[in-house]
Design an enzyme around this catalytic site. Structure first.
Site, PDB file in Angstrom:
ATOM      1  N   GLY A 209      80.465  22.869 -10.549  1.00 27.83           N
ATOM      2  CA  GLY A 209      81.806  23.305 -10.895  1.00 27.83           C
ATOM      3  C   GLY A 209      82.345  22.587 -12.116  1.00 27.83           C
ATOM      4  O   GLY A 209      81.599  22.095 -12.961  1.00 27.83           O
ATOM      5  N   GLY A 211      85.454  19.771 -13.789  1.00 31.60           N
ATOM      6  CA  GLY A 211      86.267  18.615 -13.440  1.00 31.60           C
ATOM      7  C   GLY A 211      85.520  17.314 -13.655  1.00 31.60           C
ATOM      8  O   GLY A 211      84.377  17.294 -14.134  1.00 31.60           O
ATOM      9  N   ILE A 213      84.128  14.989 -11.605  1.00 35.53           N
ATOM     10  CA  ILE A 213      82.868  14.740 -10.900  1.00 35.53           C
ATOM     11  C   ILE A 213      81.757  15.590 -11.493  1.00 35.53           C
ATOM     12  O   ILE A 213      80.646  15.108 -11.736  1.00 35.53           O
ATOM     13  CB  ILE A 213      83.022  15.009  -9.389  1.00 35.53           C
ATOM     14  CG1 ILE A 213      84.013  14.023  -8.770  1.00 35.53           C
ATOM     15  CG2 ILE A 213      81.669  14.905  -8.688  1.00 35.53           C
ATOM     16  CD1 ILE A 213      84.288  14.264  -7.294  1.00 35.53           C
ATOM     17  N   GLU A 232      78.544  29.946 -11.633  1.00 41.19           N
ATOM     18  CA  GLU A 232      79.625  30.883 -11.925  1.00 41.19           C
ATOM     19  C   GLU A 232      80.387  30.487 -13.177  1.00 41.19           C
ATOM     20  O   GLU A 232      80.899  31.335 -13.899  1.00 41.19           O
ATOM     21  CB  GLU A 232      80.579  31.012 -10.734  1.00 41.19           C
ATOM     22  CG  GLU A 232      81.432  29.799 -10.458  1.00 41.19           C
ATOM     23  CD  GLU A 232      82.360  30.010  -9.265  1.00 41.19           C
ATOM     24  OE1 GLU A 232      81.991  30.750  -8.340  1.00 41.19           O
ATOM     25  OE2 GLU A 232      83.452  29.426  -9.262  1.00 41.19           O
ATOM     26  N   LEU A 307      89.053  19.457  -0.678  1.00 41.86           N
ATOM     27  CA  LEU A 307      90.248  18.633  -0.525  1.00 41.86           C
ATOM     28  C   LEU A 307      90.205  17.765   0.727  1.00 41.86           C
ATOM     29  O   LEU A 307      90.743  16.664   0.748  1.00 41.86           O
ATOM     30  CB  LEU A 307      91.495  19.531  -0.478  1.00 41.86           C
ATOM     31  CG  LEU A 307      91.762  20.368  -1.723  1.00 41.86           C
ATOM     32  CD1 LEU A 307      92.869  21.378  -1.451  1.00 41.86           C
ATOM     33  CD2 LEU A 307      92.130  19.476  -2.897  1.00 41.86           C
ATOM     34  N   GLY A 330      83.827  30.501  -5.427  1.00 45.30           N
ATOM     35  CA  GLY A 330      82.419  30.719  -5.110  1.00 45.30           C
ATOM     36  C   GLY A 330      81.797  29.637  -4.258  1.00 45.30           C
ATOM     37  O   GLY A 330      80.571  29.618  -4.097  1.00 45.30           O
TER      38      GLY A 330
END
Length: 426
Positions: A209, A211, A213, A232, A307, A330
């Site tokens: 993803g 961000g 991290i 994605e 989260l 996703g």
């Protein structure tokens, strides 16, 4: 050569909008900003028009309820723009796994019009949807399109090209794309990333993803060899690994030697790099995020953030208690695909505590929290304190592993709660 008709004025789109028309807009920079400006200006003459979109980047009066039922937004993933508008009751939210959004949009709309940003037409009369393929690529040739072309949109390769004969019309603007700067990882994010990077073998195929991290994980892979990409979202960290010769795609069984994605978001450098880059394929999301297609790739590694995780392994990734924060996206698509991939691994990552020190590893999810990824699908959970391997484990083993990666100051309370619930007996 196919001669492309001349562009028309943006106001031409209004000729095709009737009462209760559904308009479908691509994700992020796929939004045709000038066309929506025109539609907003005519909002007093509209009746029951709906704009359907994931992850909106531009704040607008209609999103904040300025035109009532005349013009309303339907979101499939809340962004920083649509989140407060949804909370105020001005936006409708439709939950869905990203892979299923094209089918849902087709089923829930009647003869919609796709309005999309695009590159300028090439010498053969083809436009590219540039940074997007997402849910609209599956609609090319099947739904009506009206395009807003800009020289700032990169011409990308894949299944997101559309011929002038397949559109109602097009206008030309000089609108630039939204550039998203690189996020510098925090120390705790670097620690989590290092734990995940150690688990990624050479020749694996990645989905990561965006961000801090994610950026740290990608930065930690520069010594790896022949990685593949099937994700994605493509962003700058991926570009760096391709340029370094780390992501080559040579080991992929499908789409070999190509980096596969369904949309891109990042810096201007990324958009320039994407322009006419045949090594990157923009493909429709119902292919890219389809767990069945992901499972056809060996050693698939999926990394996504959440989260909150409870002691059963349930992940609440889209709500904070009862309040919606984002959407399903996703995450479940890739977690499930990685589960079925030969040698595949899926990682859910999160810092062990919130900013105010509360544990993100919890005995039970907050009241009203929505489960995004089911306990049966969760493979690994990673905090800065280690990795909890959950696949195939008993409830007691899961609880013990998750308590072990919680912040030390919360472990005793989590263990006490686990005993009270009967998850731990010793």
């Amino acid at each position: 050569m196919s001669k492309c008709p001349a562009p028309v004025k943006p106001e031409k789109i209004l000729d095709y909008i009737e009462p209760r028309t559904d308009l479908i807009v691509p994700i992020a920079n796929g939004e045709p900003r000038t066309l929506i400006d025109v539609i907003e200006e005519a909002a007093d003459t509209l009746d029951g028009v709906r704009i359907h979109q994931m992850h909106c980047l531009h704040d607008r009066p209609y999103i904040n309820g300025a035109f009532g039922n005349n013009l309303r937004h339907v979101s499939y993933f809340l962004s920083h723009i649509t989140r407060p508008a949804y909370a105020a009751g001005h936006v409708d939210y439709a939950p869905a796994n990203f892979s299923e959004v094209p089918h849902i949009m087709n089923d829930m709309t009647k003869e919609p019009i796709v309005i999309a940003a695009a590159s300028l037409p090439d010498q053969h009369g083809y436009f590219s949807l540039g940074t997007s393929a997402d849910y609209v690529a599956s609609m090319i040739g099947r739904r009506r399109f009206f395009l807003e072309a800009t020289p700032h949109m990169p011409r990308t390769h894949g299944a997101n090209v559309i011929h002038h004969s397949q559109i109602l019309g097009w206008c030309q603007t000089e609108r630039e794309l939204v550039a998203v700067p690189r996020v510098e990882p925090k120390p705790v994010e670097k620690t989590i990333a290092a734990l995940v990077a150690e688990q990624i073998p050479d020749r694996a195929t990645l989905q990561v993803g965006i961000g801090g991290i994610a950026n740290a994980i990608l930065a930690g892979l520069h010594s790896h060899k022949d990685l593949g990409l099937h994700t994605e979202l493509l962003h700058d960290g991926v570009m760096d690994l391709v340029e370094a010769g780390v992501i080559t795609g040579v080991a992929k069984e499908h789409r070999r030697n190509r980096s596969v994605t369904t949309f891109a978001l990042g810096t201007k450098e990324l958009y320039s790099w994407l322009d006419d880059n045949a090594a990157v394929e923009m493909l429709r999301v119902d292919y890219v995020n389809n767990p069945r297609e992901i499972a056809r790739l060996s050693n698939f590694v999926s990394v996504n953030a959440t989260l909150e995780v409870d002691l059963l392994g349930q992940c609440a990734s889209e709500t904070i208690g009862t309040k919606y924060f984002s959407g399903s996206g996703g995450q479940a698509d890739f977690a499930r695909g990685a589960m079925y991939s030969p040698g595949g691994k899926a990682f859910i990552v999160l810092p062990s505590t919130t900013r105010d020190g509360r544990s993100r590893i919890v005995s039970t999810l907050a009241p009203g929290a929505v489960v995004t990824t089911l306990k049966n699908t969760v493979d690994h959970v990673v905090t800065e304190h280690g990795i909890a391997r959950l696949r195939g484990k008993t409830l007691a083993q899961r609880a013990k592993a998750l308590i072990g990666i919680a912040a030390p100051e919360h472990r005793d309370e989590l263990a006490r709660s686990a005993h009270e619930r009967g998850l731990l007996l010793d």
